[in-house]
Write a protein that holds these residues in place. Sequence first.
Motif, PDB file in Angstrom:
ATOM      1  N   LEU A   1      14.594   9.081  15.533  1.00 18.26           N
ATOM      2  CA  LEU A   1      13.755   9.570  14.432  1.00 18.26           C
ATOM      3  C   LEU A   1      13.114  10.827  14.977  1.00 18.26           C
ATOM      4  O   LEU A   1      12.406  11.699  14.208  1.00 18.26           O
ATOM      5  N   ILE A   2      13.220  11.013  16.203  1.00 20.08           N
ATOM      6  CA  ILE A   2      12.452  12.303  17.015  1.00 20.08           C
ATOM      7  C   ILE A   2      13.540  12.600  17.831  1.00 20.08           C
ATOM      8  O   ILE A   2      14.552  12.262  18.196  1.00 20.08           O
ATOM      9  N   PRO A   3      13.330  14.214  18.145  1.00 20.93           N
ATOM     10  CA  PRO A   3      14.286  14.725  19.114  1.00 20.93           C
ATOM     11  C   PRO A   3      14.244  14.256  20.400  1.00 20.93           C
ATOM     12  O   PRO A   3      12.893  13.556  20.962  1.00 20.93           O
ATOM     13  N   GLN A   4      15.129  13.996  21.233  1.00 21.70           N
ATOM     14  CA  GLN A   4      15.217  13.453  22.668  1.00 21.70           C
ATOM     15  C   GLN A   4      14.731  14.319  23.606  1.00 21.70           C
ATOM     16  O   GLN A   4      15.713  14.833  24.164  1.00 21.70           O
ATOM     17  N   THR A   5      13.458  14.907  23.432  1.00 25.89           N
ATOM     18  CA  THR A   5      13.070  15.682  24.305  1.00 25.89           C
ATOM     19  C   THR A   5      11.988  15.273  25.316  1.00 25.89           C
ATOM     20  O   THR A   5      11.239  14.399  24.765  1.00 25.89           O
ATOM     21  N   PRO A   6      11.734  15.707  26.668  1.00 24.56           N
ATOM     22  CA  PRO A   6      10.352  15.398  27.336  1.00 24.56           C
ATOM     23  C   PRO A   6       9.155  15.208  26.794  1.00 24.56           C
ATOM     24  O   PRO A   6       8.308  14.468  26.706  1.00 24.56           O
TER      25      PRO A   6
ATOM     26  N   GLU B   1       0.758  -1.310   0.193  1.00 23.29           N
ATOM     27  CA  GLU B   1      -0.056  -0.003   0.036  1.00 23.29           C
ATOM     28  C   GLU B   1       0.877   1.219   0.052  1.00 23.29           C
ATOM     29  O   GLU B   1       2.267   1.176   0.398  1.00 23.29           O
ATOM     30  N   CYS B   2       0.444   2.264  -0.253  1.00 20.68           N
ATOM     31  CA  CYS B   2       0.848   3.581  -0.317  1.00 20.68           C
ATOM     32  C   CYS B   2       0.097   4.661   0.155  1.00 20.68           C
ATOM     33  O   CYS B   2      -1.113   4.702   0.012  1.00 20.68           O
ATOM     34  N   ARG B   3       0.494   5.485   1.184  1.00 17.15           N
ATOM     35  CA  ARG B   3       0.296   6.631   1.424  1.00 17.15           C
ATOM     36  C   ARG B   3       0.549   8.023   0.842  1.00 17.15           C
ATOM     37  O   ARG B   3       1.788   8.343   1.278  1.00 17.15           O
ATOM     38  N   PRO B   4      -0.084   8.560  -0.121  1.00 12.58           N
ATOM     39  CA  PRO B   4       0.683   9.530  -0.796  1.00 12.58           C
ATOM     40  C   PRO B   4       0.838  10.748  -0.114  1.00 12.58           C
ATOM     41  O   PRO B   4      -0.062  11.039   0.853  1.00 12.58           O
ATOM     42  N   SER B   5       1.820  11.661  -0.403  1.00 11.24           N
ATOM     43  CA  SER B   5       1.929  12.797   0.146  1.00 11.24           C
ATOM     44  C   SER B   5       0.816  13.879  -0.389  1.00 11.24           C
ATOM     45  O   SER B   5       0.533  13.949  -1.572  1.00 11.24           O
ATOM     46  N   THR B   6       0.410  14.690   0.605  1.00 11.06           N
ATOM     47  CA  THR B   6      -0.476  15.852   0.255  1.00 11.06           C
ATOM     48  C   THR B   6       0.039  17.251   0.571  1.00 11.06           C
ATOM     49  O   THR B   6       0.941  17.345   1.236  1.00 11.06           O
ATOM     50  N   PRO B   7      -0.266  18.287   0.448  1.00 12.32           N
ATOM     51  CA  PRO B   7       0.146  19.696   0.812  1.00 12.32           C
ATOM     52  C   PRO B   7      -0.063  19.790   2.123  1.00 12.32           C
ATOM     53  O   PRO B   7       0.818  20.590   2.598  1.00 12.32           O
ATOM     54  N   ASP B   8      -0.731  19.195   2.843  1.00 17.95           N
ATOM     55  CA  ASP B   8      -1.074  19.304   4.407  1.00 17.95           C
ATOM     56  C   ASP B   8      -0.472  18.360   5.149  1.00 17.95           C
ATOM     57  O   ASP B   8      -0.315  18.117   6.413  1.00 17.95           O
ATOM     58  N   SER B   9       0.301  17.391   4.414  1.00 17.55           N
ATOM     59  CA  SER B   9       1.407  16.366   5.022  1.00 17.55           C
ATOM     60  C   SER B   9       2.374  16.715   5.855  1.00 17.55           C
ATOM     61  O   SER B   9       2.843  17.961   5.621  1.00 17.55           O
ATOM     62  N   SER B  10       2.575  16.258   6.902  1.00 16.40           N
ATOM     63  CA  SER B  10       3.650  16.409   7.977  1.00 16.40           C
ATOM     64  C   SER B  10       4.395  15.277   8.318  1.00 16.40           C
ATOM     65  O   SER B  10       4.200  14.255   8.207  1.00 16.40           O
ATOM     66  N   TYR B  11       5.660  15.581   8.992  1.00 18.47           N
ATOM     67  CA  TYR B  11       6.503  14.658   9.376  1.00 18.47           C
ATOM     68  C   TYR B  11       5.773  14.056  10.285  1.00 18.47           C
ATOM     69  O   TYR B  11       5.688  12.698  10.574  1.00 18.47           O
ATOM     70  N   THR B  12       5.135  14.509  11.540  1.00 23.23           N
ATOM     71  CA  THR B  12       4.523  14.099  12.687  1.00 23.23           C
ATOM     72  C   THR B  12       3.317  12.931  12.113  1.00 23.23           C
ATOM     73  O   THR B  12       3.257  11.874  12.508  1.00 23.23           O
ATOM     74  N   GLU B  13       2.529  13.383  11.369  1.00 22.33           N
ATOM     75  CA  GLU B  13       1.336  12.587  10.709  1.00 22.33           C
ATOM     76  C   GLU B  13       2.037  11.474  10.095  1.00 22.33           C
ATOM     77  O   GLU B  13       1.510  10.232   9.941  1.00 22.33           O
TER      78      GLU B  13
ATOM     79  N   TRP C   1       8.700  15.255  23.274  1.00 19.14           N
ATOM     80  CA  TRP C   1       8.565  14.145  22.248  1.00 19.14           C
ATOM     81  C   TRP C   1       8.456  12.759  22.844  1.00 19.14           C
ATOM     82  O   TRP C   1       7.663  11.954  22.331  1.00 19.14           O
ATOM     83  N   ASP C   2       9.037  12.601  24.001  1.00 18.12           N
ATOM     84  CA  ASP C   2       9.157  11.120  24.856  1.00 18.12           C
ATOM     85  C   ASP C   2       7.483  10.969  25.267  1.00 18.12           C
ATOM     86  O   ASP C   2       7.026   9.895  25.024  1.00 18.12           O
ATOM     87  N   GLN C   3       7.027  12.213  25.735  1.00 21.98           N
ATOM     88  CA  GLN C   3       5.299  11.839  25.917  1.00 21.98           C
ATOM     89  C   GLN C   3       4.675  11.708  24.759  1.00 21.98           C
ATOM     90  O   GLN C   3       3.584  10.840  24.845  1.00 21.98           O
ATOM     91  N   TRP C   4       4.889  12.288  23.815  1.00 22.28           N
ATOM     92  CA  TRP C   4       3.836  12.229  22.612  1.00 22.28           C
ATOM     93  C   TRP C   4       4.333  10.599  22.152  1.00 22.28           C
ATOM     94  O   TRP C   4       3.402  10.171  21.650  1.00 22.28           O
ATOM     95  N   LEU C   5       5.559  10.015  22.083  1.00 21.35           N
ATOM     96  CA  LEU C   5       5.596   8.943  21.771  1.00 21.35           C
ATOM     97  C   LEU C   5       5.002   7.744  22.636  1.00 21.35           C
ATOM     98  O   LEU C   5       4.481   6.799  22.011  1.00 21.35           O
TER      99      LEU C   5
END
Length: 295
Positions: A250-255, A218-230, A257-261
């Motif tokens: 692949l993400i910054p080592q910050t509190p 499968e493929c999730r194509p890129s769109t103008p609204d796409s972002s790295y997080t998405e 981003w750790d919480q987001w992960l």
Amino acid sequence: MEEYEFRVYRISYATRDSEEGQNSKIASKVEESYRRVNRHRIPIKLKTFCWLNFVTLVSILITIGLYIWAGCIHDGTALVGLATMSLSTSVASLSARWYPRLSGRSSQAEVPSGDVIIRTRAGAFILVYGDDDVIRELYEGMEDCEYMFKGNTHHRLLGTSTLLLMASIILLSNCGSEMQIAIGVAYIILNALYWLLALLVEPRDLWDMSRYKIEFVECRPSTPDSSYTETLWAVINMTGSVEWVANGELIPQTPAWDQWLQEAKEHIGKDWDPVRRKDELMNPRLAYRNGRWFD
């Protein structure tokens, strides 16, 4: 790949013979001897019908044409010069003959799936499903070049080629003007063909990868609204794990981003807005109401 695109592939062996490494037949005795000693090293050969072989065939035909023309005009010096030039090129090519090798597993023990995730410099992701044998060969194992001739043999061949080249230059500089022009035009054409080959032909069109079966999932194509997080969230949701994100840095080592992960791990398989939650964690003073941010 486009920026923030996400593709999924599945790679497996095309045949059982490929899996056992039996279809990796090598023509020369040197390569055959190497294969017996290193059964876990897999050589990849050129396709029989590829543009590189086509250009080589054109080169041979042009050389034959030059021989015929030199014979027709009775230019013996050109005949000998062409012969030494052809021998010089052949010996030099033989001394530098090589093929790429991939690492295979020497152990026959059962191992789990070896899926791999690749991130491009544009922030796109590729998820490849495959067993450990395939992934090790293509992505994780050591890859290098195996030269047919090494050490003193290589040096002797290279020295012989150099001597033949010098002799051919002397001979061709003393042949008739017609042959000098014909040989010059021939080599200009061949150089142009090899330049075009390097510019226009993709490596996948040259190397024989029939050993593997590549399936597009499968493929999730890129769109103008796409972002790295998405895109990152889409890969996490597909794989069902987040450990590879931290291990791959692949993400910054910050509190934040750790919480987001951690929250991404808890919401795998659920409806979740990763971009909104990331913005909330990065800007704790902001509140999100009715599609707008308020201080």
